[in-house]
Enzyme design. Sequence first.
Site, PDB file in Angstrom:
ATOM      1  N   THR A   1      39.559  29.239  42.615  1.00 28.30           N
ATOM      2  CA  THR A   1      39.366  28.285  41.264  1.00 28.30           C
ATOM      3  C   THR A   1      38.549  26.893  41.737  1.00 28.30           C
ATOM      4  O   THR A   1      38.131  26.465  40.778  1.00 28.30           O
ATOM      5  CB  THR A   1      40.354  28.202  40.554  1.00 28.30           C
ATOM      6  OG1 THR A   1      41.248  27.451  41.265  1.00 28.30           O
ATOM      7  CG2 THR A   1      41.095  29.535  39.997  1.00 28.30           C
TER       8      THR A   1
ATOM      9  N   ARG B   1      51.825  24.998  43.843  1.00 33.91           N
ATOM     10  CA  ARG B   1      50.971  25.800  42.763  1.00 33.91           C
ATOM     11  C   ARG B   1      51.586  25.770  41.526  1.00 33.91           C
ATOM     12  O   ARG B   1      52.583  26.319  41.518  1.00 33.91           O
ATOM     13  CB  ARG B   1      50.607  27.114  43.479  1.00 33.91           C
ATOM     14  CG  ARG B   1      49.424  27.808  42.452  1.00 33.91           C
ATOM     15  CD  ARG B   1      48.928  28.945  43.046  1.00 33.91           C
ATOM     16  NE  ARG B   1      47.784  28.598  44.072  1.00 33.91           N
ATOM     17  CZ  ARG B   1      46.613  28.277  43.748  1.00 33.91           C
ATOM     18  NH1 ARG B   1      46.196  28.142  42.597  1.00 33.91           N
ATOM     19  NH2 ARG B   1      45.581  28.197  44.516  1.00 33.91           N
TER      20      ARG B   1
ATOM     21  N   ASP C   1      29.012  58.233  33.651  1.00 35.50           N
ATOM     22  CA  ASP C   1      30.352  57.565  32.932  1.00 35.50           C
ATOM     23  C   ASP C   1      30.760  56.475  33.711  1.00 35.50           C
ATOM     24  O   ASP C   1      31.939  55.921  33.213  1.00 35.50           O
ATOM     25  CB  ASP C   1      31.410  58.682  32.745  1.00 35.50           C
ATOM     26  CG  ASP C   1      31.909  59.241  34.387  1.00 35.50           C
ATOM     27  OD1 ASP C   1      31.287  58.796  35.067  1.00 35.50           O
ATOM     28  OD2 ASP C   1      33.024  59.988  34.072  1.00 35.50           O
ATOM     29  N   GLY C   2      30.204  56.267  34.598  1.00 38.34           N
ATOM     30  CA  GLY C   2      30.719  54.857  35.586  1.00 38.34           C
ATOM     31  C   GLY C   2      31.503  55.093  36.740  1.00 38.34           C
ATOM     32  O   GLY C   2      31.609  54.104  37.470  1.00 38.34           O
ATOM     33  N   GLU C   3      31.706  56.284  37.003  1.00 36.17           N
ATOM     34  CA  GLU C   3      32.602  56.673  38.131  1.00 36.17           C
ATOM     35  C   GLU C   3      31.688  56.555  39.361  1.00 36.17           C
ATOM     36  O   GLU C   3      30.552  56.686  39.231  1.00 36.17           O
ATOM     37  CB  GLU C   3      33.117  58.028  38.186  1.00 36.17           C
ATOM     38  CG  GLU C   3      34.554  58.083  37.245  1.00 36.17           C
ATOM     39  CD  GLU C   3      34.980  59.537  37.106  1.00 36.17           C
ATOM     40  OE1 GLU C   3      34.634  60.483  38.088  1.00 36.17           O
ATOM     41  OE2 GLU C   3      36.261  59.633  36.361  1.00 36.17           O
TER      42      GLU C   3
ATOM     43  N   LYS D   1      51.094  21.439  49.182  1.00 41.07           N
ATOM     44  CA  LYS D   1      50.795  21.737  47.680  1.00 41.07           C
ATOM     45  C   LYS D   1      51.882  22.350  47.075  1.00 41.07           C
ATOM     46  O   LYS D   1      52.567  23.202  47.515  1.00 41.07           O
ATOM     47  CB  LYS D   1      49.570  22.626  47.957  1.00 41.07           C
ATOM     48  CG  LYS D   1      49.014  23.235  46.737  1.00 41.07           C
ATOM     49  CD  LYS D   1      47.818  24.066  47.162  1.00 41.07           C
ATOM     50  CE  LYS D   1      48.075  25.346  47.384  1.00 41.07           C
ATOM     51  NZ  LYS D   1      46.811  26.468  47.676  1.00 41.07           N
TER      52      LYS D   1
ATOM     53  N   ASP E   1      47.024  22.652  52.370  1.00 41.55           N
ATOM     54  CA  ASP E   1      48.279  23.201  52.131  1.00 41.55           C
ATOM     55  C   ASP E   1      48.927  23.694  53.462  1.00 41.55           C
ATOM     56  O   ASP E   1      48.098  23.718  54.438  1.00 41.55           O
ATOM     57  CB  ASP E   1      48.494  24.282  51.160  1.00 41.55           C
ATOM     58  CG  ASP E   1      47.593  25.747  51.494  1.00 41.55           C
ATOM     59  OD1 ASP E   1      47.304  25.697  52.624  1.00 41.55           O
ATOM     60  OD2 ASP E   1      47.271  26.266  50.590  1.00 41.55           O
TER      61      ASP E   1
HETATM   62  C1  R5P Z   1      46.080  29.495  49.538  1.00 38.60           C
HETATM   63  O1  R5P Z   1      47.114  29.637  49.967  1.00 38.60           O
HETATM   64  C2  R5P Z   1      44.906  29.631  50.112  1.00 38.60           C
HETATM   65  O2  R5P Z   1      44.682  29.547  51.239  1.00 38.60           O
HETATM   66  C3  R5P Z   1      43.779  28.840  49.147  1.00 38.60           C
HETATM   67  O3  R5P Z   1      44.168  27.528  49.279  1.00 38.60           O
HETATM   68  C4  R5P Z   1      43.666  29.285  47.970  1.00 38.60           C
HETATM   69  O4  R5P Z   1      43.390  30.738  47.862  1.00 38.60           O
HETATM   70  C5  R5P Z   1      42.533  28.696  47.158  1.00 38.60           C
HETATM   71  O5  R5P Z   1      42.655  29.045  45.797  1.00 38.60           O
HETATM   72  P1  R5P Z   1      41.975  28.201  44.521  1.00 38.60           P
HETATM   73  O6  R5P Z   1      40.727  27.642  45.142  1.00 38.60           O
HETATM   74  O7  R5P Z   1      41.918  28.834  43.298  1.00 38.60           O
HETATM   75  O8  R5P Z   1      42.636  26.683  44.730  1.00 38.60           O
END
Ligand code: R5P
Length: 320
Positions: free
Chosen positions: A228, A199, A42-44, A197, A173
């Site tokens: 990302t 977000r 079942d995937g467990e 930075k 950042d």
């Molecule tokens: C943020 O505080 C982390 O140090 C990275 O900058 C962040 O997780 C990078 O995420 P992404 O590639 O989505 O910008």
Amino acid sequence: MSDIRDKEVKIFSGNANRPLAEAIANYLGLPLGNMLVSRFPDGEIRVRCLENVRGRDVYIVQPTYAPAENLMELLIMIDALRRASAHTIGAVIPFFGYARQDRKTQSREPISAKLVSNLITVAGASRVIAIDLHAGQIQGFFDIPTDNLTAMLLLAGYFKEKKIDSPVVVAPDVGAVHRATEFAKQIPHSTQAIFVKRRLSPDEVETNRLIGDVGGKTVILVDDAIHTGGTIISAAKEVMRRGAKEVYACATHGIFAGDSLSKIESSPIKELVITDTVLKDRVLPDKIKVLSVAPLIGEAIKRISLHQSISALFEQKSEK
Ligand code: R5P
């Protein structure tokens, strides 16, 4: 000097990064422990340790990146080894997932990093080995010995070999400043700069305010993780817009969500260097280089077993 092979240490692996676990065992001159980590129909998750661990010091290598199956495998493996009377259980978590929500930045948010730390402790881990935790204070979420290793010396060593002319180490950042500073200490004649930075959403960042100068210099962007790719790509574009000669990047953890790999491929980043803390079935573009953290983790396990200092591993002299 005594040898780790006299210490009855055993290394086990979940399914999240078996090649790394094998490389760590290999570094230590040990076979990988025999444990079934499979699925019920079942995937467990179904786990059974297939060798005796009574009274042994055991380590489980399992990064906890998504899906949460990786975390569940770790918890269930810890439970199996605890019930099998292992003496100590080290959770080796090369990438510690669910770490980004490490404090409440807005109302009604969880602190998932604390929740996951609790789960690992309650399951029965005796100690944790992690690498470049998203925030150093996550160590304090565990009330068991926690070693937060860093891959910054490994990554910096790679760039040092390039003998870059006019290098400037850039933190994409403010959270990356400490890491970037440790990195920069190893790069001769480097200067530093920092992005502020903002977000805008989980996959959108604004990186246009820079403290420091990059004009005519070779930039090395340093971060803990690439999810990302938004942070690193946005910073790379901005340094080129400000007249940088070229831009390299490095990060400990390459998560590479969604279409980030193709975005990185078409970005101004000349080369991106990551480590093997995260394993996914994907083909990496030629511009991405992967370094192994197996010797770093292997050495940490060896030093723990032989009651030697781990911090001594990172006490390299600054190049400046
Ligand atoms: C943020 O505080 C982390 O140090 C990275 O900058 C962040 O997780 C990078 O995420 P992404 O590639 O989505 O910008």
